[in-house]
Design a protein around this motif. Structure first.
Motif, short mmCIF file in Angstrom:
data_model
loop_
_atom_site.label_atom_id
_atom_site.label_comp_id
_atom_site.label_asym_id
_atom_site.label_seq_id
_atom_site.Cartn_x
_atom_site.Cartn_y
_atom_site.Cartn_z
N ARG A 72 0.83 -1.22 0.00
CA ARG A 72 0.00 0.00 0.00
C ARG A 72 0.86 1.25 0.00
NH1 ARG A 72 -2.82 -1.72 5.14
NH2 ARG A 72 -3.67 -3.74 4.57
N GLU A 73 2.10 1.13 0.48
CA GLU A 73 2.97 2.29 0.62
C GLU A 73 3.85 2.51 -0.62
OE1 GLU A 73 2.91 3.92 3.57
OE2 GLU A 73 1.73 2.47 4.73
N PHE A 74 3.87 1.54 -1.53
CA PHE A 74 4.78 1.63 -2.68
C PHE A 74 4.08 2.17 -3.91
CE2 PHE A 74 8.93 -0.59 -2.05
CZ PHE A 74 8.82 -0.79 -0.69
N GLU A 75 4.73 3.13 -4.56
CA GLU A 75 4.26 3.63 -5.84
C GLU A 75 4.49 2.54 -6.89
OE1 GLU A 75 3.19 6.83 -6.35
OE2 GLU A 75 3.37 7.23 -4.20
N PRO A 76 3.70 2.56 -8.00
CA PRO A 76 4.00 1.60 -9.07
C PRO A 76 5.43 1.79 -9.57
CG PRO A 76 1.92 2.73 -9.48
CD PRO A 76 2.55 3.42 -8.30
N GLY A 77 6.08 0.70 -9.92
CA GLY A 77 7.47 0.79 -10.41
C GLY A 77 8.18 -0.50 -10.11
N PRO A 78 9.46 -0.59 -10.48
CA PRO A 78 10.21 -1.85 -10.33
C PRO A 78 10.32 -2.33 -8.88
CG PRO A 78 11.41 -0.30 -11.71
CD PRO A 78 10.24 0.44 -11.17
N ALA A 79 10.46 -1.39 -7.90
CA ALA A 79 10.58 -1.84 -6.50
C ALA A 79 9.27 -2.48 -6.05
CB ALA A 79 10.94 -0.66 -5.60
N ARG A 80 8.17 -1.89 -6.47
CA ARG A 80 6.86 -2.45 -6.12
C ARG A 80 6.71 -3.85 -6.74
NH1 ARG A 80 1.45 -0.90 -4.63
NH2 ARG A 80 0.13 -2.55 -5.44
N GLN A 81 7.21 -3.99 -7.97
CA GLN A 81 7.13 -5.32 -8.62
C GLN A 81 7.90 -6.37 -7.80
OE1 GLN A 81 8.59 -4.84 -12.60
NE2 GLN A 81 6.81 -3.65 -13.24
N CYS A 82 9.06 -5.96 -7.30
CA CYS A 82 9.85 -6.90 -6.46
C CYS A 82 9.02 -7.34 -5.27
CB CYS A 82 11.14 -6.23 -5.97
SG CYS A 82 12.36 -5.94 -7.24
N LEU A 83 8.34 -6.38 -4.65
CA LEU A 83 7.55 -6.68 -3.46
C LEU A 83 6.33 -7.54 -3.82
CD1 LEU A 83 7.82 -6.06 -0.46
CD2 LEU A 83 6.41 -4.03 -0.81
N GLU A 84 5.76 -7.29 -4.99
CA GLU A 84 4.62 -8.12 -5.43
C GLU A 84 5.08 -9.57 -5.63
OE1 GLU A 84 2.03 -4.71 -7.78
OE2 GLU A 84 3.45 -5.95 -8.89
N PHE A 85 6.25 -9.75 -6.25
CA PHE A 85 6.77 -11.11 -6.43
C PHE A 85 7.08 -11.74 -5.08
CE2 PHE A 85 7.75 -10.01 -10.95
CZ PHE A 85 7.04 -11.05 -11.52
N GLN A 86 7.62 -10.92 -4.16
CA GLN A 86 7.94 -11.47 -2.84
C GLN A 86 6.66 -11.95 -2.13
OE1 GLN A 86 10.43 -9.18 -0.16
NE2 GLN A 86 10.03 -10.59 1.53
N THR A 87 5.59 -11.18 -2.27
CA THR A 87 4.31 -11.59 -1.64
C THR A 87 3.90 -12.96 -2.16
OG1 THR A 87 3.71 -9.26 -1.65
CG2 THR A 87 1.96 -10.81 -1.16
N ARG A 88 4.00 -13.12 -3.50
CA ARG A 88 3.66 -14.43 -4.10
C ARG A 88 4.59 -15.53 -3.60
NH1 ARG A 88 3.27 -13.76 -10.54
NH2 ARG A 88 2.52 -11.64 -10.45
N ASP A 89 5.88 -15.19 -3.53
CA ASP A 89 6.87 -16.18 -3.08
C ASP A 89 6.54 -16.68 -1.67
OD1 ASP A 89 8.30 -15.71 -5.42
OD2 ASP A 89 9.80 -14.42 -4.48
N GLU A 90 6.26 -15.72 -0.76
CA GLU A 90 6.03 -16.11 0.64
C GLU A 90 4.78 -16.99 0.76
OE1 GLU A 90 8.60 -15.49 2.02
OE2 GLU A 90 9.26 -13.41 1.95
#
Ligand SMILES: [Fe+2]
Ligand SMILES: [Fe+2]
Length: 257
Positions: free
Chosen positions: A74-92
């Motif tokens: 919720r705190e991340f703007e769209p962009g590559p860092a947010r994509q990393c966090l989205e993948f991490q959510t899926r990973d976990e």
């Protein structure tokens, strides 16, 4: 530059783009990519219930980390860092699914340990808001999970668990890299005092958790000595990780600690 909530916009999009591409390429399926035809194989020195209780804490850690990732998104703007966090959510979530399936063969997920519950709760409510939570989870919680996985892989000669741990560890290495790059940049925006306060808080969190673990450990002799030496190695490990992201103790550290 930090935004109003303390999470900075990123100035290293290339590194995050590269990590996000690796995460995309490294996605796997807990159902398809693990050979579930193999049953768990436990050595004689550990009972099924003891193994179930220990591995269940990995499961609970994965679930808690996926929840934190969802909150941070919720705190991340769209962009590559947010994509990393989205993948991490899926990973976990996938890690939790794999451990849960393994645990089903041992009788199901056991309850969360009180120390872990306390640590996870405290990790989400420290100083520096979401940034503090990221430090606590990326450095201490994920660091501890990796240490437990590493010990389990060496101590438990179970091919199925090793296969799961190998897959999980590859993802975790990416999460550690993401946390390190992101936090190094974000923490540079804090004052020296705020950074040493954060360091002290992380240390207190770790110390309190390990104190509780020692107080509650049953038995004496060898098992207790192994636990004590394993725990004492933990802070050296986290201290090095904290230094890498720019967190160091303040001048009063010796007296405070
Ligand atoms: Fe994980
Ligand atoms: Fe992770």
């Amino acid at each position: 530059m930090a935004d109003a909530r303390g999470l900075p916009s990123q100035t290293q999009p290339d590194r995050f783009t590269c990590l996000a591409a690796k995460a995309r390429a490294g996605q796997w399926s807990a159902a398809r990519d693990i050979d579930w035809r193999r049953p768990p194989r436990l050595p004689l020195w550990i009972t099924r219930d003891q193994a179930r209780a220990t591995i269940s804490q990995l499961y609970h850690g994965e679930v808690a980390t996926s929840r934190l990732c969802q909150t941070l998104l919720r705190e991340f703007e769209p962009g590559p860092a947010r994509q990393c966090l989205e993948f991490q959510t899926r990973d976990e979530l996938r890690h939790a699914e794999a451990f849960k399936r393994y645990l089903e063969s041992l009788g199901g997920v056991a309850e969360m340990d009180d120390n872990l519950a306390w640590a996870l709760d405290s990790a989400g409510s420290g100083p520096a808001g979401p940034l503090g939570a990221m430090v606590a989870f990326h450095v201490v919680v994920e660091g501890e999970v990796l240490r437990v996985q590493d010990s389990l892989t060496r101590l438990l000669p179970c091919p199925l668990l090793r296969q799961i741990n190998r897959r999980v560890a590859r993802d975790e290495a990416r999460h550690v890299a993401f946390g390190r790059i992101y936090l190094t940049e974000a923490l540079a925006n804090l004052s020296t005092e705020a950074r040493s306060r954060l360091y002290g808080w992380v240390y207190d969190l770790w110390r309190q958790t390990t104190k509780l673990a020692l107080a509650e450990s049953v038995g004496s002799g060898t098992a207790r000595r192994i636990l004590r030496s394993w725990l004492s190695g933990g802070w050296r490990h986290h201290e090095a990780a904290l230094h890498q992201i720019g967190l160091a103790p303040g001048p009063d550290w010796g007296r405070a600690a």
